[in-house]
Design a protein around this motif. Structure first.
Motif, PDB file in Angstrom:
ATOM      1  N   ASP A  33      47.432  47.860  36.995  1.00 37.22           N
ATOM      2  CA  ASP A  33      46.234  48.685  36.805  1.00 37.22           C
ATOM      3  C   ASP A  33      45.229  47.908  35.957  1.00 37.22           C
ATOM      4  OD1 ASP A  33      44.310  50.580  36.122  1.00 37.22           O
ATOM      5  OD2 ASP A  33      45.766  52.204  35.989  1.00 37.22           O
ATOM      6  N   ILE A  34      44.074  47.574  36.536  1.00 35.09           N
ATOM      7  CA  ILE A  34      43.042  46.833  35.804  1.00 35.09           C
ATOM      8  C   ILE A  34      41.751  47.666  35.721  1.00 35.09           C
ATOM      9  CG2 ILE A  34      43.985  44.539  36.276  1.00 35.09           C
ATOM     10  CD1 ILE A  34      41.901  44.273  38.535  1.00 35.09           C
ATOM     11  N   SER A  35      41.906  48.965  35.703  1.00 34.44           N
ATOM     12  CA  SER A  35      40.757  49.872  35.697  1.00 34.44           C
ATOM     13  C   SER A  35      39.803  49.631  34.537  1.00 34.44           C
ATOM     14  CB  SER A  35      41.221  51.330  35.631  1.00 34.44           C
ATOM     15  OG  SER A  35      42.055  51.639  36.721  1.00 34.44           O
ATOM     16  N   LYS A  36      40.303  49.115  33.425  1.00 35.91           N
ATOM     17  CA  LYS A  36      39.482  48.974  32.218  1.00 35.91           C
ATOM     18  C   LYS A  36      38.730  47.645  32.146  1.00 35.91           C
ATOM     19  CE  LYS A  36      41.385  52.646  30.013  1.00 35.91           C
ATOM     20  NZ  LYS A  36      40.780  53.910  30.317  1.00 35.91           N
ATOM     21  N   VAL A  37      38.978  46.715  33.056  1.00 36.54           N
ATOM     22  CA  VAL A  37      38.310  45.419  32.945  1.00 36.54           C
ATOM     23  C   VAL A  37      36.810  45.564  33.226  1.00 36.54           C
ATOM     24  CG1 VAL A  37      40.412  44.176  33.604  1.00 36.54           C
ATOM     25  CG2 VAL A  37      38.687  44.696  35.358  1.00 36.54           C
ATOM     26  N   GLU A  38      36.049  44.658  32.657  1.00 37.68           N
ATOM     27  CA  GLU A  38      34.595  44.715  32.843  1.00 37.68           C
ATOM     28  C   GLU A  38      34.112  43.679  33.845  1.00 37.68           C
ATOM     29  OE1 GLU A  38      32.811  44.461  28.991  1.00 37.68           O
ATOM     30  OE2 GLU A  38      33.728  46.322  28.293  1.00 37.68           O
ATOM     31  N   TRP A  39      35.000  42.872  34.371  1.00 40.30           N
ATOM     32  CA  TRP A  39      34.615  41.869  35.356  1.00 40.30           C
ATOM     33  C   TRP A  39      34.951  42.363  36.768  1.00 40.30           C
ATOM     34  CZ3 TRP A  39      39.200  40.801  37.687  1.00 40.30           C
ATOM     35  CH2 TRP A  39      40.359  40.886  36.921  1.00 40.30           C
ATOM     36  N   GLY A  40      34.456  41.642  37.757  1.00 42.13           N
ATOM     37  CA  GLY A  40      34.775  41.976  39.143  1.00 42.13           C
ATOM     38  C   GLY A  40      34.210  43.295  39.632  1.00 42.13           C
ATOM     39  N   GLN A  41      33.107  43.734  39.045  1.00 41.51           N
ATOM     40  CA  GLN A  41      32.571  45.048  39.397  1.00 41.51           C
ATOM     41  C   GLN A  41      31.768  45.066  40.697  1.00 41.51           C
ATOM     42  OE1 GLN A  41      33.594  47.764  37.567  1.00 41.51           O
ATOM     43  NE2 GLN A  41      34.857  46.143  36.703  1.00 41.51           N
ATOM     44  N   ASP A  42      31.311  43.894  41.140  1.00 46.81           N
ATOM     45  CA  ASP A  42      30.517  43.861  42.366  1.00 46.81           C
ATOM     46  C   ASP A  42      30.510  42.450  42.945  1.00 46.81           C
ATOM     47  OD1 ASP A  42      28.956  44.838  44.421  1.00 46.81           O
ATOM     48  OD2 ASP A  42      27.249  45.383  43.157  1.00 46.81           O
ATOM     49  N   PHE A  43      30.033  42.344  44.157  1.00 48.50           N
ATOM     50  CA  PHE A  43      29.827  41.051  44.814  1.00 48.50           C
ATOM     51  C   PHE A  43      28.630  41.184  45.737  1.00 48.50           C
ATOM     52  CE2 PHE A  43      33.075  43.463  47.151  1.00 48.50           C
ATOM     53  CZ  PHE A  43      32.466  43.595  48.387  1.00 48.50           C
ATOM     54  N   HIS A  44      28.001  40.060  46.034  1.00 45.24           N
ATOM     55  CA  HIS A  44      26.866  40.044  46.959  1.00 45.24           C
ATOM     56  C   HIS A  44      27.061  38.852  47.886  1.00 45.24           C
ATOM     57  CE1 HIS A  44      24.730  43.228  44.854  1.00 45.24           C
ATOM     58  NE2 HIS A  44      25.168  42.660  43.740  1.00 45.24           N
ATOM     59  N   LEU A  45      27.561  39.142  49.074  1.00 43.44           N
ATOM     60  CA  LEU A  45      27.908  38.120  50.049  1.00 43.44           C
ATOM     61  C   LEU A  45      27.399  38.540  51.425  1.00 43.44           C
ATOM     62  CD1 LEU A  45      31.570  37.629  48.794  1.00 43.44           C
ATOM     63  CD2 LEU A  45      29.726  35.951  48.559  1.00 43.44           C
ATOM     64  N   THR A  46      27.634  37.697  52.412  1.00 41.20           N
ATOM     65  CA  THR A  46      27.242  37.998  53.796  1.00 41.20           C
ATOM     66  C   THR A  46      28.512  38.134  54.624  1.00 41.20           C
ATOM     67  OG1 THR A  46      25.237  36.691  53.503  1.00 41.20           O
ATOM     68  CG2 THR A  46      25.884  37.189  55.770  1.00 41.20           C
ATOM     69  N   ASP A  47      28.561  39.137  55.504  1.00 37.39           N
ATOM     70  CA  ASP A  47      29.768  39.293  56.322  1.00 37.39           C
ATOM     71  C   ASP A  47      29.657  38.477  57.608  1.00 37.39           C
ATOM     72  OD1 ASP A  47      28.456  40.741  58.377  1.00 37.39           O
ATOM     73  OD2 ASP A  47      29.087  42.688  57.600  1.00 37.39           O
ATOM     74  N   HIS A  48      30.735  38.457  58.374  1.00 34.48           N
ATOM     75  CA  HIS A  48      30.770  37.601  59.564  1.00 34.48           C
ATOM     76  C   HIS A  48      29.854  38.105  60.688  1.00 34.48           C
ATOM     77  CE1 HIS A  48      34.222  40.346  60.758  1.00 34.48           C
ATOM     78  NE2 HIS A  48      33.486  40.355  61.850  1.00 34.48           N
TER      79      HIS A  48
END
Length: 197
Positions: A33-48
């Motif tokens: 459970d990593i619910s409390k972490v502050e990193w990895g909250q979003d990404f901005h990429l392009t799909d295939h």
């Protein structure tokens, strides 16, 4: 004699206290459970398909996000196959699960290559990519290790990388890290729990 009795009582209290802590609230999840972490909250990429993507696009679904590369001979295809098995195992609820494959090898994993690769595992899965700079920034944001090895005489190379799956709940919050100890059954159980809210 009194000292011995006192020590026995103290020992009994310590054991009881340890037992209380051990039987305290535990995570209902099999994964970390990593619910409390502050990193990895979003990404901005392009799909295939050429569409820009972020976490917000998948609200209402549990997202299984995995970093890898299409030339990977073992961990990547095994993990992608397990993710597909989880979707299938959940039956109708599997439609509320989104598998995402983020390439750490954008030089070779073009939009077309990703399209061919991810859909072999499941037609709903999406391959995501960014340029080398975006990939490096994303790896840093997600605390994800990867390292391209030196190319051989034919220009072939491998990329050393982690094997964790990052899991978002239907509200778009990063909740779980599924590590190497995962099985399809434990993955499916955790995803089902997230779908129930």
């Amino acid at each position: 004699m009194v000292l011995r009795a006192f020590l026995i009582v103290v020992l009994a209290l310590l054991v009881a206290a340890c037992g209380e802590r051990a039987s305290g609230p535990t995570s209902p999840f099999k994964s970390t459970d990593i619910s409390k972490v502050e990193w990895g909250q979003d990404f901005h990429l392009t799909d295939h398909n050429g569409q820009p993507r972020s976490v917000a696009d998948f609200r209402g679904k549990v997202v299984l996000l995995f970093f890898g590369f299409t030339h990977c001979p073992d961990v990547c295809p095994t993990t992608m196959a397990d993710m597909a098995r989880v979707v299938d195992k959940l039956g109708p609820d599997g439609q509320r699960v989104q598998g995402l494959f983020v390439t750490v090898d954008p030089a070779r994993d073009t939009q077309q290559v990703l399209a061919s690769y991810v859909t072999v595992f499941h037609p709903s899965f999406l391959g995501l990519y960014g340029d080398a700079g975006a990939t490096a920034s994303l790896a840093q944001e997600f605390k994800f290790f990867h390292d391209a090895q030196a190319a051989d005489a034919q220009g072939h190379y491998a990329v050393t990388h982690g094997s964790a799956i990052y899991v978002y709940d239907p509200h778009g919050r990063l909740r779980l890290l599924m590590g190497a100890e995962r099985t399809v059954d434990t993955m499916a159980a955790d995803v089902a729990r997230l779908l129930r809210g």
